[in-house]
Design an enzyme around this catalytic site. Structure first.
Site, PDB file in Angstrom:
ATOM      1  N   LEU A 151       0.707  -1.058  -0.033  1.00 53.97           N
ATOM      2  CA  LEU A 151      -0.039   0.001  -0.072  1.00 53.97           C
ATOM      3  C   LEU A 151       1.007   1.143   0.085  1.00 53.97           C
ATOM      4  O   LEU A 151       0.567   2.292  -0.578  1.00 53.97           O
ATOM      5  CB  LEU A 151      -1.023  -0.087   1.331  1.00 53.97           C
ATOM      6  CG  LEU A 151      -2.033   1.101   1.205  1.00 53.97           C
ATOM      7  CD1 LEU A 151      -2.952   0.989  -0.020  1.00 53.97           C
ATOM      8  CD2 LEU A 151      -2.804   1.102   2.589  1.00 53.97           C
ATOM      9  N   TYR A 152       1.947   1.341   0.577  1.00 51.68           N
ATOM     10  CA  TYR A 152       3.030   2.340   0.634  1.00 51.68           C
ATOM     11  C   TYR A 152       3.233   2.666  -0.878  1.00 51.68           C
ATOM     12  O   TYR A 152       3.210   3.732  -1.494  1.00 51.68           O
ATOM     13  CB  TYR A 152       4.167   1.899   1.430  1.00 51.68           C
ATOM     14  CG  TYR A 152       5.315   2.753   0.961  1.00 51.68           C
ATOM     15  CD1 TYR A 152       5.381   4.275   1.340  1.00 51.68           C
ATOM     16  CD2 TYR A 152       6.463   2.301   0.388  1.00 51.68           C
ATOM     17  CE1 TYR A 152       6.295   5.014   1.220  1.00 51.68           C
ATOM     18  CE2 TYR A 152       7.623   3.324   0.002  1.00 51.68           C
ATOM     19  CZ  TYR A 152       7.367   4.513   0.525  1.00 51.68           C
ATOM     20  OH  TYR A 152       8.481   5.571   0.226  1.00 51.68           O
TER      21      TYR A 152
END
Length: 336
Positions: A151-152
């Site tokens: 998700l980063y």
């Protein structure tokens, strides 16, 4: 120039702000000083900046829409260097909401501030993690970065797309910089070099993921800061050769660019550890583990566009960069 540097108490942000100050720019540093890692390290970085006459600091959360709008309206920055973000691949598995709040909502507030207040150039941090599942090496800005593995990475890819939207609709010149495994003095305590150094000094084993066989394009922090400053001085224009029938992800018919900033020299993790051992004068006890969820096996930056357009390429060898880190680490933490 009058420049806003977000994430000024951070690792890359503090070095970049120092570069601007050293050449006489006026810098307003913004940071929320959150407790993702040791806040005393962030305040120590800030103290280095606050010794400079042309530096001011404001504690503010990027996700606070009203405060950010007021700051931009009041200060009328010429350039904005947006380095503030929630970092870390592994932590994004634990607290995904913080990445959306900081990286996506925060970047939207920066874009809105730039749009409504005549900012001449927005430079923002992205990451090599956006290349995700791709194994085509070296990573090129001309290839689509459409398969992030964390998700980063997804949040940072989102900021690139958001910036393009503002460049296209509002003619805001914007440049995204994909950083490759930044290391050096004053670094983040959650990064491998920090964790390894502390464990080796204290006689504890280190965890070596992917059995040490993955490679990283390790890039020294001062090289990154120099690259950021040089790019900031060069607002992009529309690419006259851009073809909508064969769209190049690195540029646009809008004033928009993407660059990799890396050393262009991938190093195997085991070699990185050997250099650290040499600098510390101690051998590490290694616990070999498989590749972690969300990590990519290898990174390797193609920096041809950075060289062609900006005339710059990071060049600090890891033997020098790791030694500088060790000297700082031992001094800062009081190891003999």
């Amino acid at each position: 120039m009058k420049i806003l540097v977000t994430g000024a108490a951070g690792f890359i942000g503090s070095f970049t702000a120092l570069r601007f100050l050293a050449r006489g720019d006026e810098v307003l540093g913004l940071d929320n000083l959150n407790d993702y890692y040791d806040v005393t390290l962030k305040t120590a970085r800030l103290e280095r900046l606050q010794r400079q006459a042309r530096f001011r600091f404001v504690r503010m959360d990027l996700a606070d829409q009203a405060q950010m709008a007021e700051l931009f309206a009041r200060e009328k920055f010429q350039r904005v260097v947006h380095l503030g973000a929630q970092a870390g691949v592994r932590y994004s598995l634990q607290d995904p909401h913080s990445y959306i709040n900081s990286n996506v909502v925060g970047t939207l507030n920066v874009l809105e501030g730039c749009r409504h207040n005549g900012v001449e150039h927005l430079v923002y941090a992205s990451t090599s993690s956006v290349y995700g599942a791709s194994t085509r090496m070296p990573f090129s800005v001309h290839e689509p970065a459409s398969h992030p593995l964390s998700l980063y990475a997804a949040s940072k890819r989102a900021t690139e797309l958001m910036a393009h939207n503002y460049s296209a609709l509002f003619k805001l010149p914007s440049t995204g910089l994909r950083f490759f495994t930044v290391y050096g003095p004053w670094g983040r305590p959650d990064m491998a070099l920090f964790l390894f150094a502390r464990a080796i000094i204290e006689g504890r084993p280190i965890e070596v993921f992917n059995h040490g066989h993955h490679t990283r394009d390790f890039t020294y922090v001062e090289d990154i800061a120099e690259g950021v400053v040089r790019v900031t001085d060069r607002p992009p224009g529309p690419d006259p050769s851009w073809d909508s029938a064969n769209p190049d992800p690195a540029s646009s018919s809008a004033p928009y660019r993407i660059y990799n900033i890396g050393s262009n020299r991938p190093i195997e993790l085991l070699r990185y550890i050997e250099v650290l051992e040499d600098c510390l004068g101690r051998k590490a006890e290694r616990i070999m583990k498989p590749l972690q969820l969300g990590d990519v096996p290898d990174t390797f930056a193609n920096v041809d566009e950075l060289i062609a357009d900006v005339g710059y390429k990071p060049d600090t060898p890891i033997e020098v960069g790791v030694r500088n880190f060790v000297e700082w680490f031992k001094s800062y933490y009081g190891y003999g």
